[in-house]
Scaffold this motif. Structure first.
Motif: not given
Ligand code: MG
Ligand code: GTP
Length: 468
Positions: A43, A108-109, A143-144
């Motif tokens: 990210t 955090s994603t 993004d994941y």
């Molecule tokens: Mg992330």
């Protein structure tokens, strides 16, 4: 009404595919795989990339990126994304964290999201110049949660192979303490017995709790299934109620073992396969971000586990060179950059050691990829700078230190990082004192500008040839 919606959806899909194919045919579409486990810096990397391309495009900032050094980049803009069913990457809030007066890292994603940039530039390419001196390249980013990436190798495993692999890891000395309760319960579990939903649910919940504990307490990369850590919209769904279990011999259809196997297969088919097909194919370029320093801090087993996990992940992608026609419909990754991220946690002089270490960890994969015609490079980078270099003289000796604010601390410190190894170390070669690296908060932005280490080299390697 359904038919109408179907027709519109189909038309939109067709339009998107046709547009993408047209862009690919002109070599104008790049889907970049930003690959890395949870916490590797995906990210932050995507945020920094967008920030530098959209608002910090000067030669002093990105001197090794040809299109910028040659002053050919006209402008870069976010454009509406192709995929209408995926949330847009929240760039504003991610960059907001980094630009804050007291900067912090983006969170955090928790779900998949995407963003497309259009890069308009003056072309030097003879053919393109004839068509128009100004070209546009579309860069697609996804993004994941890193946890979901780790599920992809499950596609190549059946339930038995997966169970064996997971249980082997859990029985290793460094994880056995955490896994003891689950392993004890598993020892008295009868896979051949008639299915009992309450037992399956209880053990699945214990297994999930074990994954959560391992994620919080260790740096182990391969925690599967990833949706047990970040379920997204699957929280509580029966497809998540399974756990690894080894059971020899044949079992009846209504046995516990067969139920677990069916759920494992359903997880692969209904969760991992769509994720892979919709998001993890048709990449053109790849950057693999690796947090080697955290693994080194954790010890020899974690470093080895990272290496294994990386090997498993790299096998999932399609690599090779393909001709123009093939590239239109079956693009393959033809350039891969392995990046030891967060390299500013060591001194400038030590950074090449990190690249060497990562190279030695991925030597076999690099060799295979090169053989398949893929261009590879390995670099030590920091997409977002978090420390400054500082020379300290002590007892007449000059020491290469770093200066920064450790994460979650108030004050800036000067720190002499330990020397990272330049190659893989066996357990016997591991220094008795281990490696104690620190993590730092981002360096405060200067006049709204972020700093980086070698992001321009990254951009040149991944995109340079497409922006000629
Ligand atoms: Mg992330
Ligand atoms: N020094 C430095 N630290 C970084 C950088 N990028 C990330 N970090 C650190 O790594 C942590 C994780 O970064 P993220 O960008 O959230 O990692 P991620 O890969 O997106 O993680 P998930 O979303 O959990 O998959 C941050 O909170 C920082 O502590 C970087 O470029 N330089």
């Amino acid at each position: 009404m359904n038919t109408k919606r179907f027709s519109k959806d189909t038309f939109d899909k067709f339009k998107n595919t046709a547009q993408k194919t047209l862009h690919r045919s002109l070599d104008q579409h790049i889907k970049l795989a930003v690959t890395g486990f949870s916490g590797s810096g995906k990210t932050a990397f995507i945020t920094a990339l967008i920030k530098h391309l959209t608002s910090q495009t000067n030669k002093t900032n990105l001197p090794f990126f040809d299109v910028i050094r040659e002053q050919r980049l006209i402008a870069v803009k976010q454009i509406p994304q192709r995929a209408l069913d995926i949330p847009t990457f929240d760039y504003a809030s991610a960059v907001g964290c980094l630009l804050n007066e007291t900067p912090s890292w983006p969170s955090s994603t928790q779900r998949i999201n995407t963003l497309t940039l259009a890069l308009k530039f003056e072309s030097r390419h003879v053919l393109k110049q004839h068509l128009s001196p100004v070209s546009t390249v579309y860069l697609e980013l996804i993004d994941y949660p890193g946890e979901w990436l780790v599920d992809l190798p499950m596609l190549n495993q059946d339930y038995q192979a997966w169970s064996q692999a997971v249980l082997k890891v859990l029985k290793q000395p460094q994880y056995r303490g955490y896994a003891k309760e689950f392993l004890d319960m598993l020892a008295s579990f009868d896979g051949g017995a008639l299915v009992d939903e309450s037992i399956l649910k209880q053990l699945s919940q214990h297994y999930q709790q074990l994954l959560v504990t391992l994620k919080a307490q260790t740096n182990i990369a391969q925690l599967q299934p990833g949706r047990m850590l970040i379920p997204g919209d699957l929280a509580g769904a029966p497809v998540l109620l399974f756990f690894p279990c080894f059971s020899a011999g044949e079992h009846s259809n209504d046995s516990q073992y067969n139920h677990l196997q069916s759920r494992f297969n359903a997880y692969k088919q209904q969760v991992v396969t769509p994720f892979y097909k919709q998001h993890f194919c048709q990449f053109d370029r790849q950057i693999v971000l690796v947090d080697v320093l955290s693994a080194l801090s954790d010890g020899p087993d974690t470093l080895k586990e990272q290496e294994d996990a990386l090997r498993n992940i790299v096998q999932v992608f399609d690599y090779g060179r393909s001709g123009l026609l093939k590239r239109l419909f079956y693009p393959k990754i033809d350039k891969v950059l392995f990046a030891a991220n967060k390299c500013d946690h060591v001194s400038y002089e030590q950074q090449p050691l990190l690249a060497k270490l990562l190279h030695s960890m991925l030597h076999e994969q690099s060799n295979d990829l090169r053989f398949a015609g893929v261009e590879i490079d390995t670099m030590a980078i920091s997409a977002v700078q978090s420390t400054q270099q500082k020379q300290v003289v002590e007892a007449g000796k000059s020491l290469n230190c770093i200066q920064g604010k450790p994460n979650n601390e108030q004050h800036t410190i000067t720190f002499l990082p330990p020397e990272p190894p330049s190659h893989r170390l066996s357990r016997a070669q591991w220094p008795a004192q281990g490696f104690d690296f620190l993590s730092f908060a981002p360096v405060p932005a200067q006049e709204g500008c972020l700093s980086h280490v070698r992001l321009d080299h990254v951009l040149q390697f991944l995109l340079g040839d497409k922006l000629r």
